[in-house]
Scaffold this motif. Structure first.
Motif, mmCIF file in Angstrom:
data_model
loop_
_atom_site.group_PDB
_atom_site.id
_atom_site.type_symbol
_atom_site.label_atom_id
_atom_site.label_comp_id
_atom_site.label_asym_id
_atom_site.label_seq_id
_atom_site.Cartn_x
_atom_site.Cartn_y
_atom_site.Cartn_z
ATOM 1 N N ASP A 43 0.850 -1.196 0.000
ATOM 2 C CA ASP A 43 0.000 0.000 0.000
ATOM 3 C C ASP A 43 0.884 1.243 0.000
ATOM 4 O O ASP A 43 2.116 1.152 -0.058
ATOM 5 C CB ASP A 43 -0.969 -0.005 1.184
ATOM 6 N N GLU A 44 0.257 2.413 0.050
ATOM 7 C CA GLU A 44 1.024 3.661 -0.029
ATOM 8 C C GLU A 44 2.022 3.791 1.116
ATOM 9 O O GLU A 44 3.132 4.276 0.921
ATOM 10 C CB GLU A 44 0.059 4.846 -0.051
ATOM 11 N N ALA A 45 1.631 3.347 2.313
ATOM 12 C CA ALA A 45 2.531 3.457 3.469
ATOM 13 C C ALA A 45 3.755 2.558 3.318
ATOM 14 O O ALA A 45 4.864 2.910 3.764
ATOM 15 C CB ALA A 45 1.779 3.104 4.747
ATOM 16 N N GLY A 46 3.568 1.401 2.681
ATOM 17 C CA GLY A 46 4.671 0.462 2.551
ATOM 18 C C GLY A 46 5.548 0.665 1.332
ATOM 19 O O GLY A 46 6.608 0.042 1.210
ATOM 20 N N LEU A 47 5.111 1.540 0.425
ATOM 21 C CA LEU A 47 5.833 1.695 -0.845
ATOM 22 C C LEU A 47 7.264 2.222 -0.690
ATOM 23 O O LEU A 47 8.186 1.651 -1.296
ATOM 24 C CB LEU A 47 5.028 2.599 -1.784
ATOM 25 N N PRO A 48 7.504 3.278 0.099
ATOM 26 C CA PRO A 48 8.888 3.768 0.204
ATOM 27 C C PRO A 48 9.858 2.698 0.693
ATOM 28 O O PRO A 48 10.977 2.577 0.172
ATOM 29 C CB PRO A 48 8.768 4.928 1.198
ATOM 30 N N GLY A 49 9.450 1.912 1.681
ATOM 31 C CA GLY A 49 10.326 0.872 2.195
ATOM 32 C C GLY A 49 10.607 -0.209 1.170
ATOM 33 O O GLY A 49 11.736 -0.696 1.057
ATOM 34 N N PHE A 50 9.579 -0.580 0.392
ATOM 35 C CA PHE A 50 9.772 -1.597 -0.640
ATOM 36 C C PHE A 50 10.760 -1.105 -1.688
ATOM 37 O O PHE A 50 11.692 -1.828 -2.068
ATOM 38 C CB PHE A 50 8.436 -1.950 -1.292
ATOM 39 N N VAL A 51 10.569 0.116 -2.164
ATOM 40 C CA VAL A 51 11.448 0.660 -3.199
ATOM 41 C C VAL A 51 12.880 0.802 -2.686
ATOM 42 O O VAL A 51 13.846 0.515 -3.404
ATOM 43 C CB VAL A 51 10.904 2.017 -3.704
ATOM 44 N N ALA A 52 13.021 1.194 -1.421
ATOM 45 C CA ALA A 52 14.356 1.352 -0.842
ATOM 46 C C ALA A 52 15.105 0.025 -0.764
ATOM 47 O O ALA A 52 16.341 -0.004 -0.782
ATOM 48 C CB ALA A 52 14.254 1.977 0.547
ATOM 49 N N GLY A 53 14.360 -1.080 -0.711
ATOM 50 C CA GLY A 53 14.986 -2.382 -0.576
ATOM 51 C C GLY A 53 15.339 -3.061 -1.894
ATOM 52 O O GLY A 53 15.848 -4.181 -1.881
ATOM 53 N N LEU A 54 15.098 -2.407 -3.014
ATOM 54 C CA LEU A 54 15.393 -3.012 -4.310
ATOM 55 C C LEU A 54 16.897 -3.037 -4.553
ATOM 56 O O LEU A 54 17.577 -2.018 -4.423
ATOM 57 C CB LEU A 54 14.702 -2.222 -5.426
ATOM 58 N N ASP A 55 17.415 -4.206 -4.944
ATOM 59 C CA ASP A 55 18.844 -4.309 -5.232
ATOM 60 C C ASP A 55 19.079 -4.389 -6.743
ATOM 61 O O ASP A 55 18.152 -4.219 -7.540
ATOM 62 C CB ASP A 55 19.466 -5.511 -4.509
ATOM 63 N N ALA A 56 20.313 -4.666 -7.132
ATOM 64 C CA ALA A 56 20.689 -4.625 -8.549
ATOM 65 C C ALA A 56 20.057 -5.737 -9.378
ATOM 66 O O ALA A 56 20.119 -5.698 -10.609
ATOM 67 C CB ALA A 56 22.212 -4.696 -8.672
ATOM 68 N N THR A 94 17.432 1.277 -14.224
ATOM 69 C CA THR A 94 18.486 1.296 -15.236
ATOM 70 C C THR A 94 19.796 0.739 -14.682
ATOM 71 O O THR A 94 19.974 0.612 -13.459
ATOM 72 C CB THR A 94 18.722 2.724 -15.754
ATOM 73 N N GLU A 95 20.707 0.430 -15.587
ATOM 74 C CA GLU A 95 21.988 -0.149 -15.182
ATOM 75 C C GLU A 95 22.792 0.795 -14.304
ATOM 76 O O GLU A 95 23.599 0.346 -13.486
ATOM 77 C CB GLU A 95 22.798 -0.540 -16.425
ATOM 78 N N ASP A 96 22.576 2.104 -14.468
ATOM 79 C CA ASP A 96 23.315 3.061 -13.642
ATOM 80 C C ASP A 96 22.596 3.399 -12.335
ATOM 81 O O ASP A 96 22.964 4.340 -11.628
ATOM 82 C CB ASP A 96 23.616 4.340 -14.431
ATOM 83 N N GLY A 97 21.540 2.603 -12.021
ATOM 84 C CA GLY A 97 20.898 2.748 -10.727
ATOM 85 C C GLY A 97 19.747 3.723 -10.653
ATOM 86 O O GLY A 97 19.185 3.938 -9.577
ATOM 87 N N ARG A 98 19.361 4.318 -11.782
ATOM 88 C CA ARG A 98 18.245 5.260 -11.762
ATOM 89 C C ARG A 98 16.908 4.515 -11.818
ATOM 90 O O ARG A 98 16.818 3.408 -12.322
ATOM 91 C CB ARG A 98 18.338 6.243 -12.941
ATOM 92 N N ARG A 99 15.893 5.154 -11.268
ATOM 93 C CA ARG A 99 14.534 4.612 -11.292
ATOM 94 C C ARG A 99 13.671 5.570 -12.094
ATOM 95 O O ARG A 99 13.424 6.698 -11.669
ATOM 96 C CB ARG A 99 14.010 4.453 -9.867
ATOM 97 N N VAL A 100 13.230 5.101 -13.266
ATOM 98 C CA VAL A 100 12.548 5.975 -14.219
ATOM 99 C C VAL A 100 11.115 5.479 -14.427
ATOM 100 O O VAL A 100 10.895 4.302 -14.710
ATOM 101 C CB VAL A 100 13.302 6.012 -15.562
ATOM 102 N N GLY A 101 10.154 6.401 -14.292
ATOM 103 C CA GLY A 101 8.749 6.050 -14.400
ATOM 104 C C GLY A 101 8.153 6.372 -15.757
ATOM 105 O O GLY A 101 8.531 7.344 -16.412
#
Length: 275
Positions: A43-56, A94-101
């Protein structure tokens, strides 16, 4: 051994999502055996934590409600298409670590209509005024040469739709939901409302109606879509939209030039039939 590339759909509720079926079918057809695609209840509250945990290992995310706007502040950039409706349904890491929407709903709508031979209309009608309705207006900006009438339940919603029209360059006129049957004289009607909302309108579909684009896919057909077909009209359904927007997501996330539309649609149809 874990997969080398990961993708997933996020939303709440998410258990109903067909996205894993479509994306996995694409990976199988493309021979991408080291790719995985899952669904996560976020949900919206959990989204920042999920995105922060994404690895390569992560290649991309699909976003459904209620996350299409909530994701934007967490990204490094968004496409002009996504910015036009303030909604992101696709994130590429992206390969350089950016998150593009990006927003593939809008070109997905255009592609679904084009597949059924609808490339230009002189006017259109939209049933509803939510987030999907604004995406519909963005799609209509490219294919509708005249006015779009939005049938809505409140003056506040009417104001919103007129505002989106000004922003997107669409001549939006508004009318009361009680008059929604009048929409059926338009050459293209886009129904963006939740399941059951348009059922009462089915009896009002005229013979020789134009094209109905009903964004629902489960249950299918809706009462409106069934009546439309019975009276000789052309129907574009929610699965058409889902498959076309997913094709674009697969291409963006994997880098393949052409995702397997037919295999993805067949997998979606089979999954719906099994429900």
């Amino acid at each position: 051994m874990s997969a080398t590339r990961r993708a997933a759909v996020l939303g709440s509720p998410i258990a109903h999502s067909l996205s894993p079926v479509l994306h996995r079918a694409a990976y199988a057809a493309l021979g991408l055996g080291d790719w995985s695609y899952d669904r996560f209840e976020v949900d919206e509250a959990g989204l920042p934590g999920f995105v922060a945990g994404l690895d390569a290992s992560w290649a991309g995310l699909s976003l459904t409600m209620p996350l299409k706007r909530a994701i934007i502040p967490l990204l490094d950039g968004i496409s002009d298409t996504a910015a036009s409706v303030e909604a992101v349904n696709t994130v590429v890491l992206t390969e350089d670590g950016r998150r593009v929407g990006d927003n593939t709903d809008i070109p997905g709508m255009i592609a679904a209509l084009r597949e059924r031979g609808v490339e230009k209309v002189e006017s259109a009608a939209v049933l509803g005024a939510g987030a999907t309705a604004s995406s519909a207006l963005a799609a209509l900006a490219g294919i509708c040469g005249g006015p779009v009438t939005a049938y809505v339940r409140s003056e506040a919603r009417a104001d919103e739709m007129r505002g989106w029209g000004e922003r997107l360059g669409v001549d939006v006129r508004t009318a009361a939901w009680d008059d929604a049957a009048q929409a059926f004289s338009a050459p293209l009607v886009v129904a963006t409302t939740p399941a059951g909302t348009t059922d009462a309108l089915a009896a009002a579909v005229p013979a020789g109606a134009g094209t109905l684009f009903d964004v629902l896919y489960d249950p299918w057909p809706t009462a409106l879509a069934a009546a439309w077909s019975e009276r000789g009209g052309k129907v574009v359904g929610g699965l058409d939209l889902l498959v076309h927007q997913a094709v674009l997501q697969v291409e963006q996330m994997t880098g393949v030039p052409s995702a397997p539309l037919a295999a993805m649609r067949a997998a979606g149809e089979q999954a719906l039939a099994a429900r």
